[in-house]
Write a protein that holds these residues in place. Structure first.
Motif, PDB file in Angstrom:
ATOM      1  N   GLY A   4       0.808  -1.212   0.000  1.00  0.00           N
ATOM      2  CA  GLY A   4       0.000   0.000   0.000  1.00  0.00           C
ATOM      3  C   GLY A   4       0.841   1.261   0.000  1.00  0.00           C
ATOM      4  O   GLY A   4       2.074   1.222  -0.105  1.00  0.00           O
TER       5      GLY A   4
ATOM      6  N   ASP B 195      -2.098   4.107   5.335  1.00  0.00           N
ATOM      7  CA  ASP B 195      -0.856   3.352   5.473  1.00  0.00           C
ATOM      8  C   ASP B 195      -1.006   2.339   6.609  1.00  0.00           C
ATOM      9  O   ASP B 195      -0.952   2.694   7.782  1.00  0.00           O
TER      10      ASP B 195
ATOM     11  N   VAL C 293      -5.101  -0.302  -0.448  1.00  0.00           N
ATOM     12  CA  VAL C 293      -3.785  -0.559  -1.037  1.00  0.00           C
ATOM     13  C   VAL C 293      -3.408   0.481  -2.078  1.00  0.00           C
ATOM     14  O   VAL C 293      -2.261   0.535  -2.510  1.00  0.00           O
ATOM     15  N   ARG C 294      -4.368   1.288  -2.477  1.00  0.00           N
ATOM     16  CA  ARG C 294      -4.096   2.382  -3.410  1.00  0.00           C
ATOM     17  C   ARG C 294      -4.787   3.648  -2.916  1.00  0.00           C
ATOM     18  O   ARG C 294      -5.812   3.573  -2.228  1.00  0.00           O
TER      19      ARG C 294
END
Length: 298
Positions: free
Chosen positions: A84, A207, A216-217
């Protein structure tokens, strides 16, 4: 260091320790790595003949910069395999950091993320020149470049940062006001209220480091960010408290879930609307939020 408590080398190092930590942290975005850099710098410093050192402060900054550059290059590989988005490690900072506008701006989460887009050498040159006002000759010695090359690197890095950093310095009171509005919308589940607080092109970065659940994005756009946050809180079925704090010289929120700190939320503000949301959940990055970290530019 305690074994050398009366040594001149120790006295000089301790006198400049907060400065050296600030240099390393601004170059690395990681307090843990900055501490390691200081330890490496210390081990080299105590081996020197101080009578040969004309300017101890400049010499220590140069040593810290070199060690930070080495660490920054190895961190690049770690970040490439990171799960991530990678966010800087938040620091609980003392009131004097928030009162120093120049220092607070230099360690803000928004600027630290911009610095992540520079190459290691560009970052070192920018930090030393723009933040700590180090001369070109001294920077050249620290990064093993000619003064002429350093000037070119500084110019390129400055243009890069200026095109990406927040358009204006934002006062703590405006950030607190935005955070208060943001907090109320989350507490009440007010989707429209949240949309009103967020900029249309807001970016949410979470995070978790592969340890805690996180997107994760980056999530882009006010509608997607609002639904992600309101929906996520509704599904969680936990007790969440949003406690004001100050990290990296700016107001932020500590999210406390069932009585335990879950993460730190920092924001970027443009035109009084939140354009960036940065939520650090990775527990390995939350070790410096319980006690104040002393930072200084001098």
């Amino acid at each position: 260091m305690s074994d050398h408590a009366t040594d001149p080398a120790t006295e000089v190092f301790v006198a400049h320790r907060n400065l050296l930590f600030t240099v390393a942290y601004e170059m690395l975005g990681s307090a843990a790595d900055a501490e390691d850099v200081l330890q490496e710098t210390w081990l080299r410093w105590v081996e020197l003949d101080l009578e040969q050192v004309r300017d101890p402060r400049a010499y220590l900054v140069r040593m810290t910069t070199r060690q930070s550059l080495n660490r920054l290059r190895s961190m690049k590989r770690r970040k490439e395999s990171y799960v991530g988005p990678w966010l800087p490690e938040p620091l609980l900072t003392s009131p004097d950091v928030a009162e120093d506008v120049e220092l607070a701006e230099s360690v803000s989460m928004a600027l630290m993320l911009v610095l992540e887009t520079l190459s290691p050498t560009e970052r070192a040159v920018f930090v030393l020149r723009e933040v700590f006002d180090v001369g070109y000759d001294e920077i050249a010695a620290a990064v093993d470049k000619t003064p002429a090359a350093v000037r070119q690197i500084a110019h390129r890095a400055r243009q890069h940062v200026e095109s990406r950093r927040p358009r204006e310095a934002v006062s703590a009171s405006r950030i607190r006001a935005a955070l208060d509005s943001f907090r109320r919308t989350l507490e009440t589940g007010d989707l429209q209220g949240l949309l009103d607080v967020l900029a249309p092109d807001v970016v949410l970065m979470t995070d978790g480091g592969g340890i805690k659940q996180a997107a994760v994005r980056p999530i882009l756009g006010a509608d997607r960010v609002s639904r992600y946050m309101i929906g996520g809180i509704g599904k969680a079925q936990v007790t969440i408290a949003y406690e004001p704090t100050v990290v990296n010289g700016h107001p932020a929120l500590a999210l406390v879930v069932n009585g335990e700190t879950d993460g730190i939320m920092a924001i970027r503000l443009d035109d009084d609307r939140i354009s960036g949301l940065y939520y650090v959940r990775n527990p390995e990055k939350l070790t410096h939020i319980d006690s104040e970290t002393r930072l200084t530019l001098r």
